[in-house]
Structure formats: structure tokens, C-alpha cells
Write a protein that holds these residues in place. Structure first.
Motif, mmCIF file in Angstrom:
data_model
loop_
_atom_site.group_PDB
_atom_site.id
_atom_site.type_symbol
_atom_site.label_atom_id
_atom_site.label_comp_id
_atom_site.label_asym_id
_atom_site.label_seq_id
_atom_site.Cartn_x
_atom_site.Cartn_y
_atom_site.Cartn_z
ATOM 1 N N ILE A 12 1.615 -6.457 13.512
ATOM 2 C CA ILE A 12 1.281 -5.740 12.279
ATOM 3 C C ILE A 12 2.344 -5.983 11.226
ATOM 4 O O ILE A 12 3.526 -5.789 11.456
ATOM 5 C CB ILE A 12 1.128 -4.232 12.545
ATOM 6 N N ARG A 13 1.877 -6.435 10.064
ATOM 7 C CA ARG A 13 2.744 -6.665 8.910
ATOM 8 C C ARG A 13 2.220 -5.797 7.777
ATOM 9 O O ARG A 13 1.049 -5.439 7.747
ATOM 10 C CB ARG A 13 2.684 -8.131 8.471
ATOM 11 N N PHE A 14 3.058 -5.479 6.833
ATOM 12 C CA PHE A 14 2.630 -4.684 5.678
ATOM 13 C C PHE A 14 2.711 -5.516 4.413
ATOM 14 O O PHE A 14 3.675 -6.240 4.199
ATOM 15 C CB PHE A 14 3.481 -3.422 5.551
ATOM 16 N N GLY A 20 0.521 1.671 -2.594
ATOM 17 C CA GLY A 20 1.395 1.640 -1.425
ATOM 18 C C GLY A 20 1.187 0.398 -0.577
ATOM 19 O O GLY A 20 0.478 -0.525 -0.963
ATOM 20 N N ALA A 21 1.804 0.407 0.573
ATOM 21 C CA ALA A 21 1.716 -0.733 1.485
ATOM 22 C C ALA A 21 0.470 -0.620 2.359
ATOM 23 O O ALA A 21 0.057 0.482 2.723
ATOM 24 C CB ALA A 21 2.965 -0.796 2.353
ATOM 25 N N ARG A 22 -0.123 -1.763 2.681
ATOM 26 C CA ARG A 22 -1.310 -1.791 3.535
ATOM 27 C C ARG A 22 -1.035 -2.639 4.775
ATOM 28 O O ARG A 22 -0.453 -3.713 4.676
ATOM 29 C CB ARG A 22 -2.485 -2.378 2.788
ATOM 30 N N PRO A 23 -1.471 -2.160 5.944
ATOM 31 C CA PRO A 23 -1.248 -2.923 7.157
ATOM 32 C C PRO A 23 -2.165 -4.142 7.228
ATOM 33 O O PRO A 23 -3.300 -4.119 6.762
ATOM 34 C CB PRO A 23 -1.576 -1.939 8.283
ATOM 35 N N ARG A 24 -1.639 -5.203 7.814
ATOM 36 C CA ARG A 24 -2.396 -6.433 8.038
ATOM 37 C C ARG A 24 -2.119 -6.841 9.472
ATOM 38 O O ARG A 24 -0.966 -6.940 9.886
ATOM 39 C CB ARG A 24 -1.929 -7.510 7.061
#
Length: 58
Positions: A12-14, A20-24
Motif C-alpha cells: 500500500i502506497r499513498f 488528502g492522501a489516497r491509498p493505492r
């Protein structure tokens, strides 16, 4: 970022996004264990089974 912290293989990267930040999730690294799902406070990650692929012998 609790989902990222729960991910042992580090799949998981943001990414920064508006609001805001979103998970990828990096599909090539993800093992499908699901440890990230209960820790995500925003319910932004879910595990969905893939359909079984047909083999050439079938």
C-alpha cells in the motif's frame, strides 16, 4: 495510514489528492491477505475475489 502499517509486504502506497492522501494498492506486491481492510478508518480498501481463470486443458 493504518492500512499501510498493517500491510506486511508493503503493497500500500499513498498518493496525494484533493482532500488528502489516497491509498493505492500495488497489485504485483499484494498477497490478498486482507490485513489492511479492518485497519482502514475510511473503508477505502476492500478485498474482492477474482474469477477463476480457465486453463488451456479445461
Amino acid at each position: 495510514m493504518t492500512c499501510r502499517d498493517a500491510c506486511e509486504p508493503g503493497a500500500i502506497r499513498f498518493s496525494l489528492a484533493i482532500g488528502g492522501a489516497r491509498p493505492r494498492v500495488e497489485a504485483g506486491i499484494c498477497t490478498g491477505c486482507g490485513e489492511c481492510v479492518p485497519g482502514c478508518p475510511a473503508s477505502a480498501i476492500s478485498i474482492v475475489p477474482r474469477p477463476m481463470e480457465e486453463t488451456a486443458d479445461a
